[in-house]
Design a protein around this motif. Structure first.
Motif, PDB file in Angstrom:
ATOM      1  N   THR A 291      47.456  39.279  -9.394  1.00  0.00           N
ATOM      2  CA  THR A 291      47.943  37.919  -9.419  1.00  0.00           C
ATOM      3  C   THR A 291      46.695  36.890  -9.863  1.00  0.00           C
ATOM      4  O   THR A 291      46.565  36.082 -10.699  1.00  0.00           O
ATOM      5  CB  THR A 291      48.418  37.324  -8.193  1.00  0.00           C
ATOM      6  OG1 THR A 291      49.688  38.119  -8.172  1.00  0.00           O
ATOM      7  CG2 THR A 291      49.139  36.048  -8.483  1.00  0.00           C
ATOM      8  N   ARG A 292      45.777  37.229  -8.815  1.00  0.00           N
ATOM      9  CA  ARG A 292      44.496  36.064  -9.119  1.00  0.00           C
ATOM     10  C   ARG A 292      43.774  36.442 -10.168  1.00  0.00           C
ATOM     11  O   ARG A 292      43.208  35.334 -10.893  1.00  0.00           O
ATOM     12  CB  ARG A 292      43.512  36.459  -7.706  1.00  0.00           C
ATOM     13  CG  ARG A 292      42.631  35.459  -7.625  1.00  0.00           C
ATOM     14  CD  ARG A 292      43.279  33.986  -7.161  1.00  0.00           C
ATOM     15  NE  ARG A 292      42.299  33.135  -7.190  1.00  0.00           N
ATOM     16  CZ  ARG A 292      42.061  31.736  -6.740  1.00  0.00           C
ATOM     17  NH1 ARG A 292      43.231  31.581  -5.679  1.00  0.00           N
ATOM     18  NH2 ARG A 292      41.440  30.938  -6.949  1.00  0.00           N
TER      19      ARG A 292
ATOM     20  N   TYR B 216      45.551  34.784 -13.099  1.00  0.00           N
ATOM     21  CA  TYR B 216      45.518  33.090 -12.630  1.00  0.00           C
ATOM     22  C   TYR B 216      44.185  32.520 -12.988  1.00  0.00           C
ATOM     23  O   TYR B 216      43.920  31.490 -13.784  1.00  0.00           O
ATOM     24  CB  TYR B 216      46.007  32.670 -11.414  1.00  0.00           C
ATOM     25  CG  TYR B 216      46.132  31.399 -11.141  1.00  0.00           C
ATOM     26  CD1 TYR B 216      45.130  30.681  -9.882  1.00  0.00           C
ATOM     27  CD2 TYR B 216      46.980  30.730 -11.712  1.00  0.00           C
ATOM     28  CE1 TYR B 216      45.186  29.287  -9.858  1.00  0.00           C
ATOM     29  CE2 TYR B 216      46.859  28.985 -11.288  1.00  0.00           C
ATOM     30  CZ  TYR B 216      46.085  28.596 -10.396  1.00  0.00           C
ATOM     31  OH  TYR B 216      46.156  27.251 -10.170  1.00  0.00           O
TER      32      TYR B 216
ATOM     33  N   LEU C 278      43.066  29.667 -15.687  1.00  0.00           N
ATOM     34  CA  LEU C 278      42.274  28.531 -15.512  1.00  0.00           C
ATOM     35  C   LEU C 278      41.060  28.643 -16.362  1.00  0.00           C
ATOM     36  O   LEU C 278      40.690  27.570 -16.926  1.00  0.00           O
ATOM     37  CB  LEU C 278      41.903  28.417 -14.022  1.00  0.00           C
ATOM     38  CG  LEU C 278      43.010  28.204 -12.829  1.00  0.00           C
ATOM     39  CD1 LEU C 278      42.570  28.298 -11.494  1.00  0.00           C
ATOM     40  CD2 LEU C 278      43.550  26.743 -13.023  1.00  0.00           C
TER      41      LEU C 278
ATOM     42  N   ALA D 120      49.176  22.537 -10.932  1.00  0.00           N
ATOM     43  CA  ALA D 120      48.406  22.274  -9.590  1.00  0.00           C
ATOM     44  C   ALA D 120      47.296  22.712  -9.367  1.00  0.00           C
ATOM     45  O   ALA D 120      46.119  22.340  -8.728  1.00  0.00           O
ATOM     46  CB  ALA D 120      49.357  23.469  -8.397  1.00  0.00           C
ATOM     47  N   GLY D 121      46.790  23.586 -10.610  1.00  0.00           N
ATOM     48  CA  GLY D 121      45.395  23.980 -10.590  1.00  0.00           C
ATOM     49  C   GLY D 121      44.352  22.829 -11.307  1.00  0.00           C
ATOM     50  O   GLY D 121      44.707  21.840 -11.675  1.00  0.00           O
ATOM     51  N   LYS D 122      43.213  23.190 -10.758  1.00  0.00           N
ATOM     52  CA  LYS D 122      42.007  21.919 -11.429  1.00  0.00           C
ATOM     53  C   LYS D 122      41.321  22.546 -12.641  1.00  0.00           C
ATOM     54  O   LYS D 122      40.660  23.526 -12.774  1.00  0.00           O
ATOM     55  CB  LYS D 122      40.745  21.972 -10.312  1.00  0.00           C
ATOM     56  CG  LYS D 122      41.390  21.157  -9.154  1.00  0.00           C
ATOM     57  CD  LYS D 122      40.422  21.249  -7.976  1.00  0.00           C
ATOM     58  CE  LYS D 122      40.765  20.506  -6.866  1.00  0.00           C
ATOM     59  NZ  LYS D 122      40.052  20.683  -5.615  1.00  0.00           N
TER      60      LYS D 122
ATOM     61  N   PRO E 251      48.633  30.562  -6.542  1.00  0.00           N
ATOM     62  CA  PRO E 251      48.723  29.622  -7.630  1.00  0.00           C
ATOM     63  C   PRO E 251      49.445  28.428  -7.669  1.00  0.00           C
ATOM     64  O   PRO E 251      49.059  27.335  -8.040  1.00  0.00           O
ATOM     65  CB  PRO E 251      49.055  30.550  -8.974  1.00  0.00           C
ATOM     66  CG  PRO E 251      48.849  32.161  -8.517  1.00  0.00           C
ATOM     67  CD  PRO E 251      49.049  32.229  -7.061  1.00  0.00           C
ATOM     68  N   ASN E 252      50.630  28.593  -6.682  1.00  0.00           N
ATOM     69  CA  ASN E 252      51.420  27.359  -7.057  1.00  0.00           C
ATOM     70  C   ASN E 252      50.938  26.310  -6.149  1.00  0.00           C
ATOM     71  O   ASN E 252      51.468  25.080  -6.137  1.00  0.00           O
ATOM     72  CB  ASN E 252      52.919  27.759  -6.621  1.00  0.00           C
ATOM     73  CG  ASN E 252      52.938  28.284  -5.118  1.00  0.00           C
ATOM     74  OD1 ASN E 252      52.376  29.001  -4.719  1.00  0.00           O
ATOM     75  ND2 ASN E 252      54.200  27.649  -4.455  1.00  0.00           N
ATOM     76  N   LEU E 253      49.947  26.501  -5.120  1.00  0.00           N
ATOM     77  CA  LEU E 253      49.270  25.524  -4.532  1.00  0.00           C
ATOM     78  C   LEU E 253      47.948  25.002  -5.188  1.00  0.00           C
ATOM     79  O   LEU E 253      47.300  23.967  -4.699  1.00  0.00           O
ATOM     80  CB  LEU E 253      48.628  26.256  -3.065  1.00  0.00           C
ATOM     81  CG  LEU E 253      49.740  26.941  -2.401  1.00  0.00           C
ATOM     82  CD1 LEU E 253      49.038  27.487  -1.032  1.00  0.00           C
ATOM     83  CD2 LEU E 253      50.789  25.730  -1.865  1.00  0.00           C
ATOM     84  N   GLY E 254      47.597  25.600  -6.326  1.00  0.00           N
ATOM     85  CA  GLY E 254      46.351  25.472  -7.159  1.00  0.00           C
ATOM     86  C   GLY E 254      45.580  26.516  -6.851  1.00  0.00           C
ATOM     87  O   GLY E 254      44.352  26.176  -7.566  1.00  0.00           O
ATOM     88  N   GLY E 255      45.652  27.349  -5.953  1.00  0.00           N
ATOM     89  CA  GLY E 255      44.901  28.423  -5.735  1.00  0.00           C
ATOM     90  C   GLY E 255      43.479  28.004  -4.936  1.00  0.00           C
ATOM     91  O   GLY E 255      42.560  28.676  -4.823  1.00  0.00           O
ATOM     92  N   TYR E 256      43.702  26.825  -4.382  1.00  0.00           N
ATOM     93  CA  TYR E 256      42.761  26.243  -3.489  1.00  0.00           C
ATOM     94  C   TYR E 256      43.309  25.676  -2.057  1.00  0.00           C
ATOM     95  O   TYR E 256      44.488  25.482  -2.313  1.00  0.00           O
ATOM     96  CB  TYR E 256      41.843  25.278  -4.057  1.00  0.00           C
ATOM     97  CG  TYR E 256      42.523  24.155  -4.765  1.00  0.00           C
ATOM     98  CD1 TYR E 256      42.771  24.116  -6.158  1.00  0.00           C
ATOM     99  CD2 TYR E 256      42.888  22.995  -4.090  1.00  0.00           C
ATOM    100  CE1 TYR E 256      43.433  23.185  -6.858  1.00  0.00           C
ATOM    101  CE2 TYR E 256      43.615  21.923  -4.757  1.00  0.00           C
ATOM    102  CZ  TYR E 256      43.681  22.271  -6.072  1.00  0.00           C
ATOM    103  OH  TYR E 256      44.403  21.023  -6.721  1.00  0.00           O
TER     104      TYR E 256
ATOM    105  N   ALA F 127      46.922  21.564  -3.675  1.00  0.00           N
ATOM    106  CA  ALA F 127      47.068  20.190  -4.520  1.00  0.00           C
ATOM    107  C   ALA F 127      48.007  19.343  -4.053  1.00  0.00           C
ATOM    108  O   ALA F 127      49.189  19.534  -3.566  1.00  0.00           O
ATOM    109  CB  ALA F 127      47.600  20.778  -5.866  1.00  0.00           C
TER     110      ALA F 127
END
Lengths: 88, 261
Positions: free
Chosen positions: A29-30, A33, A37, A85-87, B110-115, B119
């Motif tokens: 998954t990572r 993702y 990104l 949600a990602g940066k 990922p749905n948290l933003g991966g950090y 988010a």
């Protein structure tokens, strides 16, 4: 830019994503993702500097191979709506 | 053969275990009614019967020990084991919530933003009220140790003063934490961050209230001359519990408030 069809590189040989030691385990998954990104960050940075986005194709191919297409569509929709949600 | 020839305490038949079990049934079914059907009757009845059970059961323990002298050395040893095992079970209870926190925060999805923090979450500044809370509980650990030593030295005035300070610090913590809860920019329903934060700190806060209550009972008993300088296990049990509550907070502070921000 965000439409998957527009992003597809020209037809030709498309390799399997290489082994990435950052993600050695079964759950990829990572990997999906992170490349998603990295592709968008690459495109954003290269465009900002006025350079070609061709080197970013690598990330595109990896995430396009690895990620479920429903995820890609959902994330692109979120980016369009400003709720991703990602940066990037 | 009209008296016991051993040092153990054969407790007389008592209705409180039954009323306690019944109150547990009322509380659990009461919670269900409250959650799903917006009715508090069963829950209030359960809380009431639970409080009455606790009051009467522990009142009877005080009667059997302080007034009737049944707590010999071996009996006290058994009580020590019991309290230690109970606190151990509570450690495991909190371990679960720390597991949940680390599971979600070490590999944010990922749905948290991966950090982490996720988010959209603005965590509380660990250097503000949470740091004050840490100092308050650490200070209360010092004051309760002072209370214990005063008790062992037979200094009545100091033991009462130190106990009072400890309880006041506990209440101060509770007030500060309540204010934090009301002012926090996120709620329990704000994703996994909200869930892990409020469940872990919430159960901790509940334990602070329980510990403060236990200490208050000790204060009242000390005022009534129940404790001697050599025999005061009720106080020691309360002190162990209070230190446990303090340690849990330290883990919470380091993990959730500091690392998790």
């Amino acid at each position: 830019m965000l439409d998957v069809e527009a992003q597809k590189p020209p037809n030709g040989k498309w390799w399997t994503p290489p082994f990435d030691p950052r993600f050695p385990n079964q759950n990829q998954t990572r990997n999906c993702y992170q490349n998603f990104l990295d592709y968008h960050r690459c495109v954003k940075t290269m465009s900002r500097r006025g350079k070609s986005t061709q080197p970013c194709e690598y990330y595109f191919r990896v995430y396009y191979s690895l990620c479920p297409i429903s995820w890609v569509n959902r994330w692109n929709e979120q980016i369009r709506n400003g709720t991703f949600a990602g940066k990037i | 053969m009209t008296h016991q020839t051993h040092a153990y305490h054969m407790v007389n038949p008592s209705p409180w275990p039954l009323t306690g079990a019944l109150s547990a049934l009322l509380m659990t079914s009461g919670l269900t009614m409250w959650f799903h059907f917006n009715s508090s009757t069963l829950l209030i009845l359960g809380l009431l019967t639970n409080s009455l059970t606790m009051y009467q059961w522990w009142r009877d323990v005080v009667r059997e020990s302080t007034f009737q002298g049944h707590h010999t050395a071996v009996v006290q040893t058994g009580l020590r084991y019991g309290m230690i095992l109970f606190i151990l079970s509570e450690v495991l209870f909190f371990a679960g919530f720390f597991w949940a926190f680390y599971h979600s925060s070490l590999a944010p999805t990922p749905n948290l933003g991966g950090y982490w923090p996720p988010a959209g979450i603005n965590p509380l500044n660990p250097m503000e009220v949470p740091l004050l809370n840490t100092l308050v509980l650490l200070a209360s650990g010092v004051s309760i140790t002072w209370a214990h030593h005063s008790l062992m030295e037979g200094n009545r005035k100091h033991s009462l003063q130190a106990l009072l300070i400890t309880i006041s610090l506990g209440i101060y913590f509770t007030l500060l934490q309540t204010s934090e809860y009301l002012e926090a920019p996120f709620t329990i329903s704000d994703g996994i961050y909200g869930s892990t934060f409020f469940v872990a700190t919430g159960f901790h806060g509940l334990h602070v209230m329980i510990g403060s209550t236990f200490l208050t009972i000790c204060l009242l008993r000390q005022l009534k001359f129940h404790f001697t300088s050599k025999h005061h296990f009720g106080f020691e049990a309360a002190a162990w519990y209070w230190h446990f509550v303090d340690v849990v907070w330290l883990f919470l502070y380091i993990s959730i408030y500091w690392w998790g921000s």
